[in-house]
Enzyme design. Structure first.
Site, short mmCIF file in Angstrom:
data_model
loop_
_atom_site.label_atom_id
_atom_site.label_comp_id
_atom_site.label_asym_id
_atom_site.label_seq_id
_atom_site.Cartn_x
_atom_site.Cartn_y
_atom_site.Cartn_z
N GLU A 1 45.04 33.05 41.92
CA GLU A 1 46.25 33.62 42.53
C GLU A 1 45.87 34.28 43.85
OE1 GLU A 1 47.91 36.49 39.84
OE2 GLU A 1 48.93 34.97 38.65
N GLY B 1 45.70 41.26 30.61
CA GLY B 1 45.30 42.66 30.67
C GLY B 1 44.13 42.91 31.62
N ARG C 1 53.86 42.02 21.99
CA ARG C 1 53.62 43.08 21.00
C ARG C 1 54.32 44.36 21.46
NH1 ARG C 1 49.29 43.04 24.65
NH2 ARG C 1 49.24 45.03 25.77
N LYS D 1 41.60 34.30 37.41
CA LYS D 1 42.02 34.89 36.13
C LYS D 1 41.79 33.90 35.00
CE LYS D 1 45.69 37.88 37.98
NZ LYS D 1 47.10 38.31 37.82
N TYR E 1 45.39 37.32 45.92
CA TYR E 1 45.17 38.70 45.50
C TYR E 1 46.09 39.62 46.30
CZ TYR E 1 43.00 43.20 44.69
OH TYR E 1 42.78 44.50 44.36
N ILE E 2 46.96 40.33 45.60
CA ILE E 2 47.88 41.26 46.26
C ILE E 2 47.24 42.64 46.23
CG2 ILE E 2 50.21 42.23 46.26
CD1 ILE E 2 51.17 39.66 44.92
N VAL F 1 51.21 50.34 24.01
CA VAL F 1 50.82 51.76 23.92
C VAL F 1 51.87 52.65 24.58
CG1 VAL F 1 49.09 53.47 24.59
CG2 VAL F 1 48.35 51.17 23.92
C1 MV4 Z 1 46.82 41.03 40.03
C2 MV4 Z 1 46.63 42.03 41.01
C3 MV4 Z 1 46.71 41.65 42.34
N1 MV4 Z 1 46.94 40.36 42.67
N2 MV4 Z 1 47.05 39.76 40.41
C4 MV4 Z 1 45.67 43.66 36.22
C5 MV4 Z 1 46.11 43.54 34.81
C6 MV4 Z 1 46.69 42.20 34.68
N3 MV4 Z 1 47.78 42.19 33.77
C7 MV4 Z 1 47.11 41.82 36.07
N4 MV4 Z 1 46.44 42.73 36.96
C8 MV4 Z 1 46.52 42.56 38.29
N5 MV4 Z 1 46.77 41.29 38.72
C9 MV4 Z 1 47.12 39.45 41.70
N6 MV4 Z 1 47.36 38.18 42.06
C10 MV4 Z 1 46.41 43.34 40.58
C11 MV4 Z 1 46.36 43.61 39.21
C12 MV4 Z 1 46.17 44.98 38.82
C13 MV4 Z 1 45.00 45.69 39.14
C14 MV4 Z 1 43.94 45.12 39.83
C15 MV4 Z 1 42.80 45.85 40.14
C16 MV4 Z 1 42.70 47.20 39.74
C17 MV4 Z 1 43.73 47.78 39.06
C18 MV4 Z 1 44.89 47.05 38.74
C19 MV4 Z 1 45.95 47.66 38.07
C20 MV4 Z 1 47.07 46.94 37.76
C21 MV4 Z 1 47.19 45.60 38.14
#
Ligand code: MV4
Length: 449
Positions: free
Chosen positions: A197, A161, A290, A155, A199-200, A293
């Site tokens: 991180e 976002g 902020r 990330k 990945y969950i 939406v």
């Molecule tokens: C993640 C994750 C899984 N594991 N981090 C997406 C938006 C941002 N604010 C954080 N997000 C995510 N972070 C870890 N360590 C899953 C998301 C995630 C996401 C990922 C892939 C496709 C759609 C998603 C929708 C919401 C959050």
């Protein structure tokens, strides 16, 4: 505070005008050439053209926006969401010009804008994080790669976002993925810093709404479940989250309040968590400084007005007594109606709306700046309306949303309404049996036309 300049466009500009009027505040609209006929421009007490449609030369031009505030005698600027809403330098320039920025202090924006700093703050007060770490410049990448718990997610520290995220499946791919992620982050945010991180995969995206005033009041207004996103664009949000027990909810909301208290925060904010559905645990990921939406679903289940509270807080008033003690009641769902073609990869479909019939009846709210004859511009995001419903519980809200979607008529361009109808009818949605990965796959299969 007497006169508020609204540094935004579309539905949120209209939303802010309405809140200002109800508080007896005067309003100033600024607009690009694409928005000169817009509803919020008509409703404002004063209006001023910024420039051509491209955001860079209009809504993102800090000097132009501040000049407009000076020229119209505005004493405050509400940035809405997107554009300049999380720009610490802009908030600083407002302060230097004696203008109230309706939002937190520049330092809070800056600290939470750095996702690594935000995680450090959360960790320091015992809020659970996703396992992860920083990647120092000059680190031994091969050595680091061998120790990581795959899959990992890279990330951007300056991102948020979901922009600039990259999944790495195995050690052999780590160095190349890191290079790509870092270059992308440099390109997009001017900062190539990347962190990793775990990945969950089986996760839900759950966020907590907070409000803080200048009198030391810090309150949460429950959570929103925003797990239905495509390419990190949210499609549907709901409150409360169907995943949480009351114990988990108390922990999550308590953690969010501790974060804003530690920050000495002021304004509206959103604390984002990932809920790990396998371990039934939650982990802080980032904070948005902020209004978002999807704020109307929180308003619906609490019977409050978050934009009104933002303005009250900016005026130095305490959060309204009734808001401080508001309790969640019933269920709310929001569908984002976009000018996009779900049958062709959600391709934007700008154009002129030739006919528009809004749904109505009990428990239905539509936030839109559009009317019949409106031109949906290719210069901005493709959201044309937010449809929000409230009902006593999730199943009633689901059915009410379906009936409202079926009433909604938008002609002249392609919208996401038919996709939302299929989504709301699906078994996975009815049972809330999905995670953050589901929609992407389902859009090509059971939700395809
Ligand atoms: C993640 C994750 C899984 N594991 N981090 C997406 C938006 C941002 N604010 C954080 N997000 C995510 N972070 C870890 N360590 C899953 C998301 C995630 C996401 C990922 C892939 C496709 C759609 C998603 C929708 C919401 C959050």
């Amino acid at each position: 505070m007497r006169r508020v300049l609204i540094a935004n466009r579309g539905e949120i500009a209209l939303r802010i005008v309405r809140a200002c009027k109800e508080l007896g505040l005067e309003t100033v609209a600024v607009y690009s050439d694409a928005d000169s006929e817009s509803r919020h421009v008509q409703l404002c007490d004063m209006s001023l053209r910024l420039g051509p449609p491209a955001a860079k030369h209009s809504y993102l031009d800090k000097t132009l926006v501040i000049q407009a505030a000076k020229a119209t005698g505005a004493d405050a600027i509400h940035p809405g969401y997107g554009f300049l809403s999380e720009d610490a330098d802009f908030a600083e320039r407002c302060a230097a010009e004696g203008l109230v920025f309706v939002g937190p202090a520049p330092d809070a924006i800056r600290q939470m804008g750095d996702k690594i700093a935000a995680k450090k703050l959360a960790e320091s007060i015992g809020v659970p994080l996703v396992p992860g770490g920083n990647i120092e410049p000059g680190a031994d990448l091969d050595k680091l790669a061998r120790t990581l718990p795959y899959p990992v997610l890279l990330k951007a520290a300056a991102g948020g976002g979901g922009r600039g995220m990259r999944v790495v499946e195995q050690a052999a791919d780590f160095a190349a993925s890191l290079m790509q992620a870092s270059n992308e982050a440099q390109e997009a945010f001017g900062d190539g810093t990347v962190y990793w991180e775990t990945y969950i995969g089986n996760a839900r995206h759950i966020e907590v709404q907070v409000l803080s005033d200048a009198h030391g009041n810090h309150v949460h207004l429950g959570e929103r479940d925003c797990s239905l996103q495509r390419r990190h664009q949210k499609l549907l949000e709901e409150s409360p989250s169907p995943m949480l027990t009351s114990d988990l909810r108390n922990d999550l909301c308590g953690a969010a309040v501790r974060i804003v208290r530690t920050l000495d925060y002021r304004g509206a904010g959103t604390i984002e968590f990932l809920y790990d559905a396998d371990r039934r645990s939650f982990h802080f990921i980032e904070m948005n400084t902020r209004i978002q939406v999807e704020h109307p679903v929180t308003e619906a289940v609490h019977g409050i007005d978050l934009v009104r509270e933002q303005l009250r807080i900016a005026m130095g008033l305490p959060i309204d007594e009734r808001v401080r003690h508001a309790k969640t009641a019933g269920w709310s769902i929001e569908c984002r109606i976009n000018a996009e073609d779900p049958d062709h990869g959600f391709m934007p479909s700008p154009g002129r709306i030739t006919r528009l019939v809004l749904p109505g009846g009990p428990g239905v709210r539509v936030d839109t700046h559009c009317e019949a004859g409106s031109l949906v511009s290719p210069y901005y995001d493709s959201m044309i309306a937010k449809l929000i419903v409230w009902d006593v519980d999730r199943e009633h809200a689901r059915r009410r949303m379906l009936r409202a979607l079926e009433e909604f008529v938008i002609e002249g361009l392609t919208t996401t309404i038919p996709f939302h109808i299929r989504l709301l009818r699906s078994d996975a949605f009815a049972k809330s049996a999905y995670n953050t990965r589901w929609i992407e796959k389902a859009a090509q299969q059971e939700l395809a036309a």
